[in-house]
Scaffold this active site. Structure first.
Site, PDB file in Angstrom:
ATOM      1  N   TYR B 128     -98.575 -66.574 -72.381  1.00  0.00           N
ATOM      2  CA  TYR B 128     -98.751 -66.660 -70.919  1.00  0.00           C
ATOM      3  C   TYR B 128     -99.653 -65.535 -70.414  1.00  0.00           C
ATOM      4  O   TYR B 128    -100.732 -65.752 -69.914  1.00  0.00           O
ATOM      5  CB  TYR B 128     -97.384 -66.552 -70.225  1.00  0.00           C
ATOM      6  CG  TYR B 128     -96.697 -67.874 -69.955  1.00  0.00           C
ATOM      7  CD1 TYR B 128     -96.850 -68.954 -70.809  1.00  0.00           C
ATOM      8  CD2 TYR B 128     -95.870 -68.030 -68.839  1.00  0.00           C
ATOM      9  CE1 TYR B 128     -96.218 -70.159 -70.560  1.00  0.00           C
ATOM     10  CE2 TYR B 128     -95.234 -69.236 -68.581  1.00  0.00           C
ATOM     11  CZ  TYR B 128     -95.402 -70.298 -69.443  1.00  0.00           C
ATOM     12  OH  TYR B 128     -94.772 -71.475 -69.189  1.00  0.00           O
ATOM     13  N   SER B 129     -99.162 -64.279 -70.557  1.00  0.00           N
ATOM     14  CA  SER B 129     -99.855 -63.137 -69.939  1.00  0.00           C
ATOM     15  C   SER B 129    -101.235 -62.912 -70.540  1.00  0.00           C
ATOM     16  O   SER B 129    -101.458 -63.169 -71.711  1.00  0.00           O
ATOM     17  CB  SER B 129     -99.047 -61.859 -70.143  1.00  0.00           C
ATOM     18  OG  SER B 129     -97.828 -61.953 -69.486  1.00  0.00           O
ATOM     19  N   GLU B 244     -86.474 -68.786 -67.690  1.00  0.00           N
ATOM     20  CA  GLU B 244     -86.538 -67.448 -68.277  1.00  0.00           C
ATOM     21  C   GLU B 244     -85.820 -66.452 -67.379  1.00  0.00           C
ATOM     22  O   GLU B 244     -85.071 -65.612 -67.844  1.00  0.00           O
ATOM     23  CB  GLU B 244     -88.008 -67.040 -68.461  1.00  0.00           C
ATOM     24  CG  GLU B 244     -88.177 -65.691 -69.155  1.00  0.00           C
ATOM     25  CD  GLU B 244     -89.618 -65.208 -69.176  1.00  0.00           C
ATOM     26  OE1 GLU B 244     -90.476 -65.862 -68.562  1.00  0.00           O
ATOM     27  OE2 GLU B 244     -89.873 -64.177 -69.799  1.00  0.00           O
ATOM     28  N   SER B 382     -92.904 -59.487 -62.366  1.00  0.00           N
ATOM     29  CA  SER B 382     -92.334 -58.178 -61.995  1.00  0.00           C
ATOM     30  C   SER B 382     -91.358 -58.324 -60.830  1.00  0.00           C
ATOM     31  O   SER B 382     -91.373 -59.323 -60.113  1.00  0.00           O
ATOM     32  CB  SER B 382     -93.458 -57.219 -61.599  1.00  0.00           C
ATOM     33  OG  SER B 382     -94.001 -57.614 -60.358  1.00  0.00           O
ATOM     34  N   ASN B 383     -90.518 -57.330 -60.649  1.00  0.00           N
ATOM     35  CA  ASN B 383     -89.540 -57.416 -59.555  1.00  0.00           C
ATOM     36  C   ASN B 383     -90.207 -57.446 -58.185  1.00  0.00           C
ATOM     37  O   ASN B 383     -89.651 -58.000 -57.240  1.00  0.00           O
ATOM     38  CB  ASN B 383     -88.542 -56.270 -59.662  1.00  0.00           C
ATOM     39  CG  ASN B 383     -87.514 -56.533 -60.760  1.00  0.00           C
ATOM     40  OD1 ASN B 383     -87.731 -57.389 -61.624  1.00  0.00           O
ATOM     41  ND2 ASN B 383     -86.394 -55.824 -60.719  1.00  0.00           N
ATOM     42  N   GLU B 384     -91.401 -56.846 -58.099  1.00  0.00           N
ATOM     43  CA  GLU B 384     -92.140 -56.943 -56.839  1.00  0.00           C
ATOM     44  C   GLU B 384     -92.483 -58.409 -56.549  1.00  0.00           C
ATOM     45  O   GLU B 384     -92.346 -58.889 -55.424  1.00  0.00           O
ATOM     46  CB  GLU B 384     -93.442 -56.116 -56.911  1.00  0.00           C
ATOM     47  CG  GLU B 384     -93.232 -54.600 -56.929  1.00  0.00           C
ATOM     48  CD  GLU B 384     -92.932 -54.065 -58.323  1.00  0.00           C
ATOM     49  OE1 GLU B 384     -92.758 -54.868 -59.268  1.00  0.00           O
ATOM     50  OE2 GLU B 384     -92.858 -52.830 -58.466  1.00  0.00           O
TER      51      GLU B 384
END
Lengths: 379, 397
Positions: B128-129, B244, B382-384
């Site tokens: 993915y990334s 996920e 990310s949590n952001e």
């Protein structure tokens, strides 16, 4: 009130910064910390002989620059900016501090060796059961004729693999947590009966477990009074504690600068991520932690000479604040960098590792808040 | 409403406990206790035992090899495996690409890949990334250009977990450069042994080789290995990411983690008393337990509440944010608990090394794990980004 540095102090900072800028870039550091010995001895020699930096806090009659704790703080902050592993803290700040406090023949003999760079001294004080309590000692030094016989185990002694001498805390009397009966010794690192197990540390340095097995040490190894060493040990550990606060300030500044730079280059959703308000506020909060760490370091440093209780309260306030700040700045630097921040490839992660170890060094946030409360809020 | 386990659930719990006690490999347990690094064979050993038992895919529909367990039984299962310190199962096949294939795949894809995922024959990795995209996943630049019945794939992926072991990878690739970002993406299954694929290690702060860069250079991939329609891969990607995120709440593992932190704090001394008697430390452990309970019951509500059958939605972002923060706080407490013995560092301890490690056993991995687990608030979006999702999808901002 005057928070300006003297010309000499500015000179120390500039000279050191220039030297480290030339010799201590991140790749060079990685090369020698990954070598067998884990260091480049030429750097220590140059700090001593080319720069005279190891004399920063010592009197001119010993060959020093005539400074004190502020000079140590300046040096430590610059070392922090390059995450240097040089054993300035145990050798100059801690052992040097003990020798200055004791004075006399012992200081006359050893301080010039420190300044010349020929002595590296590791501070063997922590024991596996002791956590941060300096009096919690099972290591014993028993009187034997004119000298002593040393037995015990010291844990995680930073810089011990490189040391020519060891500064050791041991019990000459009393029960294992008594304030009385604690003594401080400066001994040769290679005496028979000293068994060392060396290893790397997570923050790039080297350390040892040290076992003393009936080590015969001379009587003049004793620094200060026999059995009354704890106040001296507390004093030098306080000096060391503000010195790591200064180091932390340098480390935190670099974590913050690196993060600012990265967020201005790194684009996501078509814009530099520095444009996102949530990251801007975070970087502002990091900035405030760096500035407060710097303030508290200066405050702690300037109060080192006060009576013990005031000194300890100031040092604990500084360390508690810096420990939290180092945690905040370190974690957020990594989070803001994203995945690349948790790799070995970028310097930022290595600064984070050092910041993390500083959090606990000479006492965690909780330990120092507790000490602060005991001194200042006692009923 | 009822929060108690039924008699059937309690019986199931007993059955699971007994099965683990009788079947979990002793040598694997020893390796874990010594803090040794786990090999591919170690991960697969437990996988194969569960496969044989028919318990390898509790979350899958029964027709594809699932267990048919109720949400409560699945909850009990994850509790019990965590409590017994069972090695984690690789999520890439079971929890990620498997559900994509049975939801969006062709009959041929289902018939070929699903049994091999269940048996553990294929080890999967996730492509993915990309460098420069990160949580902005839709900005990916790896291209797949049609060439007869094949695609020719070029590009670079990163953070590819355990790709060094992988037989197959599921990749997001751009099949239409002209379309809007999220609309020109396709979901490809790629044989990792295909010519043109290079896997390079990335070493993380704790010293581990867990993630990799994957380079794809003129890699030929049959179009029959595309899942779902061309240019509609984002649908699969979103579906998979939501799965996920639920997985990485990690409630059961964190509960076990708290028990371990307490065990350390009962052993470590602070002024001749256990560290757990220290009021500050105790408070932090207690706060973590309370926060974990809040996460646990929020997860249970989302699993067993009125929306249970809707599949994981934006509420999974809440579970990811809170779960990852708790995982990090656990590692922080472990590191704090071990004091000075957080500093010694041993890489690769265990392989051909007979020397006893420095300090207490539970201290060896405290710092490397703390450093490594900074990833939990970064990966999987990310949590952001998760907060952005909640703001937009839940709060309508």
């Amino acid at each position: 009130m005057d928070f300006t540095y003297t010309e000499t102090q500015d000179m120390i900072r500039d000279t050191l910064a220039r030297f480290l800028g030339d010799t201590y870039d991140f790749e060079t550091r990685q090369k020698f910390i990954n070598s067998d010995s884990g260091r480049d001895p030429a750097i220590w020699t140059a700090l001593a002989q080319e720069l005279g930096m190891l004399g920063a806090p010592f009197a001119e009659e010993h060959g020093g620059l005539g400074g004190g704790a502020l000079e140590n703080a300046i040096v430590m902050e610059e070392l922090g900016k390059v995450i240097a592993i040089e054993p300035y803290l145990p050798t100059v700040v801690i052992a040097g501090g003990a020798l200055k406090a004791v004075g006399g023949a012992q200081a006359d003999a050893m301080i010039p060796e420190i300044i010349a760079g020929s002595a590296i001294i590791a501070f063997a004080y922590a024991e596996p059961q002791g956590r941060y309590d300096l009096a919690n000692l099972r290591t014993t030094a028993k009187k034997d004729g004119a000298g002593y016989v040393l037995n015990g185990h010291k844990g995680v002694v930073y810089a011990a693999p490189w040391a020519t001498h060891l500064l050791v805390t041991a019990r000459t009397g009393g029960g294992h947590r008594d304030r009385d009966g604690v003594s401080l010794f400066l001994i040769d690192a290679n005496l028979p009966g000293i068994v060392r197990r060396d290893y790397p540390t997570v923050d790039g340095s080297r350390a040892s477990e040290i076992y003393f097995e009936n080590v015969a040490i001379p009587g003049d190894a004793l620094l200060g009074g026999e059995g009354t060493g704890l106040p001296l040990i507390e004093q030098i550990v306080d000096e060391a504690t503000v010195a790591v606060c200064a180091e932390a300030t340098g480390v935190m500044q670099k974590l913050h600068e690196g993060t600012l730079e990265y967020t201005q280059q790194r684009k996501q959703f078509g814009v530099p991520i520095a444009k996102f308000q949530v990251l801007q506020h975070r970087m502002v909060d990091m900035f405030m932690e760096v500035e407060q760490a710097r303030s508290m370091t200066i405050m702690g440093t300037l109060k080192l000479g006060l009576p013990a209780n005031e000194r300890m309260a100031a040092v604990s306030a500084a360390k508690a604040k810096v420990a939290r700040g180092a945690n905040f700045v370190g974690q957020n630097a990594i989070q803001t960098h994203g995945g690349i921040g948790i790799t070995q490839e970028l310097a930022i992660g290595h600064y984070f590792k050092r910041a993390t170890m500083i959090e606990g060094q000479f006492g965690s946030h909780d330990y120092h808040m507790d000490r602060y409360e005991r001194i200042t809020l006692a009923e | 409403m009822d929060m108690e386990f039924s008699p059937e659930d309690l019986a199931f719990q007993q059955e699971v406990r007994q099965f683990i006690a009788e079947n979990y490999p002793a040598d694997l347990r020893d390796k874990q206790d010594e803090g040794e690094e786990m090999s591919k064979e170690d991960f697969l050993a437990w996988h194969k035992i569960l496969y044989k038992k028919g318990w390898i895919a509790p979350a899958w529909p029964v027709e594809y090899g699932g267990t048919g367990w109720t949400p409560t039984q699945r909850f009990i299962w994850s509790e019990e495996t965590a409590r017994a310190d069972c090695i984690r199962l690789m999520p890439f096949g079971l929890a990620m690409v498997g559900p994509v294939i049975y939801t969006f795949g062709t009959p041929e894809q289902k018939a070929h890949f699903l049994p091999r995922i269940l048996s553990g024959e294929d080890w999967w990795c996730q492509g993915y990334s990309e460098p420069g995209s990160g949580s902005d996943l839709a900005s990916l630049r790896t291209t797949a250009v049609a060439d007869g019945d094949d695609y020719i794939v070029n590009g670079q992926k990163t953070w590819t977990t355990l790709a060094q072991h992988a037989d197959w990878g599921f990749f997001l690739v751009r099949t239409d450069k002209e379309a809007k970002q999220q609309e020109g993406i396709s979901f490809l299954l790629i044989d990792m042994k295909s010519p043109g694929i290079t896997v390079r290690p990335i070493i993380t702060l704790g010293g581990e080789h867990e993630v990799n860069e994957v380079w794809l250079e003129d890699v030929r991939v049959p179009q029959s290995q595309r899942v779902y329609e061309e240019n509609k891969g984002w649908t699969c990607a979103k579906f998979l990411l939501a799965h996920e995120r639920t997985g990485i709440a990690g409630v059961a593992a964190s509960k076990r983690g708290i028990e371990k932190v307490k065990a350390i704090a009962r052993t470590e001394l602070d002024g001749d008393k256990p560290l757990l008697a220290n009021a500050f430390f105790k408070r932090k452990v207690a706060e973590l337990e309370v926060d974990l309970a809040a996460l646990e019951f929020t997860e249970l509500r989302s699993l067993a509440g009125p929306n249970a059958n809707r599949g994981p939605g934006p509420e999974s972002s809440l579970l990811k944010i809170k779960g990852s923060e708790i995982q990090q706080r656990l590692t922080e407490l472990s590191l704090e608990a071990v004091g000075h013995y957080g500093a010694p560092y041993f890489r690769g301890f265990g392989e051909g090394d007979n020397e006893h490690p420095i300090g207490p056993d539970y201290a060896h991995r405290a710092a490397p794990t703390y450093f490594n687990m900074r990833k939990t608030t970064i990966y999987g979006g990310s949590n952001e980004i998760q907060r952005n999702i909640i703001a937009k999808m839940v709060l309508g901002l």
